[in-house]
Design an enzyme around this catalytic site. Structure first.
Site, short mmCIF file in Angstrom:
data_model
loop_
_atom_site.label_atom_id
_atom_site.label_comp_id
_atom_site.label_asym_id
_atom_site.label_seq_id
_atom_site.Cartn_x
_atom_site.Cartn_y
_atom_site.Cartn_z
N SER A 215 -21.41 30.24 -13.87
CA SER A 215 -22.32 29.52 -14.77
C SER A 215 -23.75 29.84 -14.36
O SER A 215 -24.16 29.55 -13.23
CB SER A 215 -22.07 28.02 -14.66
OG SER A 215 -23.19 27.33 -15.18
N HIS B 152 -20.56 32.10 -18.09
CA HIS B 152 -20.59 30.76 -18.68
C HIS B 152 -22.04 30.33 -18.92
O HIS B 152 -22.86 30.35 -17.99
CB HIS B 152 -19.87 29.80 -17.73
CG HIS B 152 -19.68 28.42 -18.23
ND1 HIS B 152 -18.61 28.04 -19.01
CD2 HIS B 152 -20.42 27.30 -18.04
CE1 HIS B 152 -18.69 26.75 -19.28
NE2 HIS B 152 -19.79 26.28 -18.71
N ASP C 194 -24.44 27.30 -20.22
CA ASP C 194 -24.49 25.85 -20.49
C ASP C 194 -25.67 25.51 -21.38
O ASP C 194 -26.82 25.65 -20.98
CB ASP C 194 -24.60 25.09 -19.17
CG ASP C 194 -23.30 25.14 -18.39
OD1 ASP C 194 -22.28 24.71 -18.94
OD2 ASP C 194 -23.31 25.64 -17.25
N MET D 285 -27.68 22.64 -23.28
CA MET D 285 -27.87 21.18 -23.24
C MET D 285 -29.08 20.79 -24.09
O MET D 285 -30.09 21.50 -24.08
CB MET D 285 -28.11 20.74 -21.79
CG MET D 285 -27.03 21.19 -20.82
SD MET D 285 -27.32 20.51 -19.18
CE MET D 285 -26.03 21.37 -18.26
N HIS E 258 -20.92 26.97 -23.63
CA HIS E 258 -20.50 25.57 -23.53
C HIS E 258 -21.60 24.70 -24.14
O HIS E 258 -22.67 24.54 -23.56
CB HIS E 258 -20.28 25.26 -22.03
CG HIS E 258 -19.90 23.85 -21.73
ND1 HIS E 258 -19.85 23.36 -20.44
CD2 HIS E 258 -19.54 22.81 -22.53
CE1 HIS E 258 -19.48 22.09 -20.47
NE2 HIS E 258 -19.29 21.74 -21.73
N MET F 111 -23.20 21.50 -24.89
CA MET F 111 -23.33 20.07 -24.56
C MET F 111 -24.43 19.51 -25.44
O MET F 111 -25.51 19.15 -24.97
CB MET F 111 -23.62 19.92 -23.07
CG MET F 111 -22.40 20.16 -22.20
SD MET F 111 -22.80 20.47 -20.48
CE MET F 111 -23.12 22.21 -20.58
N MET G 145 -13.84 18.83 -18.04
CA MET G 145 -15.02 18.58 -17.21
C MET G 145 -14.59 17.85 -15.95
O MET G 145 -13.96 16.79 -16.02
CB MET G 145 -16.04 17.71 -17.96
CG MET G 145 -16.87 18.40 -19.03
SD MET G 145 -17.84 19.85 -18.53
CE MET G 145 -18.72 19.31 -17.09
N ASP H 39 -14.57 22.79 -15.05
CA ASP H 39 -16.01 23.00 -14.97
C ASP H 39 -16.69 21.86 -14.22
O ASP H 39 -16.71 20.73 -14.69
CB ASP H 39 -16.55 23.12 -16.40
CG ASP H 39 -18.03 23.47 -16.46
OD1 ASP H 39 -18.65 23.70 -15.41
OD2 ASP H 39 -18.56 23.51 -17.59
#
Ligand code: DX5
Ligand code: ZN
Length: 220
Positions: free
Chosen positions: A8, A33, A35, A37, A66, A68, A137, A175
């Site tokens: 990540s 990966h 992330d 957000m 991913h 979020m 998660m 994760d």
């Protein structure tokens, strides 16, 4: 079981992402990966489609994005166009999860659902045919560097059983808080993709850290 390692970039130096993806490749990573957000679903804010597009230019590794964010539907196309191979959305924000997963596949990406530590595995029971991966998660999402919540081991096994009963071959990602010390046990419990941020990019030698994680994962 073949285990995939997904570094990540959340824990990498954002001013040197090209270097980070180089380390990921050198270490034999299977996925990268990313992330995303939004400051609403999680308290933190990170990156969007332009950074995914930049990563796509910098690496041949598949990008595992991913999301979020509270309104993933609005951005699916932008992330796929930017180069996402896999898109993971959170079950907690989607009343029409089936529709969203179908849309991701229609756009040509692999579709995945992420579940928070407080979300039961059973919440994906009706969409097993629509997912290519489930992301469990193992910390509350938002930040890297948190310790893994022990209940995760039980959830991974439950997830593996639920998917097997449904005849699904979806991958199970774990994760948050993944490190050499727990990698083997996580795979034994049911994980087939290990996402790791600080265990890799917090190390002075990220490529070696990836290799160490893989060894630990395969040794059980
Ligand atoms: C957390 C993110 C993770 C994060 C994991 O909300 O979803 O992907 O990067 O970081 P570590 O491995 O440091 O727990
Ligand atoms: Zn993540």
């Amino acid at each position: 079981m073949t285990v995939r390692i997904a570094p990540s970039i959340l824990s990498a130096d954002f001013a040197r992402l090209a270097e980070a993806v180089g380390h990921a490749k050198d270490g034999g990573a299977d996925l990268l990966h990313v992330d995303v957000m939004d400051g609403h679903f999680v308290p933190n804010i990170t990156v969007g489609p332009p950074v995914v597009a930049g990563l796509k230019r910098a690496t041949s590794l598949p990008l595992d994005v991913h999301l979020m964010i509270t309104n993933p539907d609005r951005y699916l196309e932008a992330f796929v166009e930017a180069g996402a191979s896999m898109i993971t959305v959170h079950a907690e924000v989607l009343p029409h999860l089936h529709r969203t997963l179908t849309a991701i596949r229609l756009l040509g990406a692999k579709a995945g659902v992420a579940i928070n530590p407080s979300t039961p595995v059973a919440s994906i029971g009706e969409v097993t045919a629509e997912i290519d991966h489930l992301l469990v998660m193992s910390v509350n999402p938002g930040f890297g560097g948190q310790p893994l919540i022990p209940r995760t081991f039980h959830k991974l096994t439950e997830a593996r059983e639920l998917l097997a009963r449904a005849g699904s071959s979806a991958a199970i990602e774990v994760d948050g808080g993944v490190e050499v010390e727990n990698a083997g046990a996580l795979v034994k419990a049911g994980a087939s993709v290990l996402v790791a941020g600080s265990a890799i990019f917090g190390s002075h030698d990220p490529a070696a850290a990836i290799r160490a994680l893989r060894r630990a994962a395969e040794a059980g």
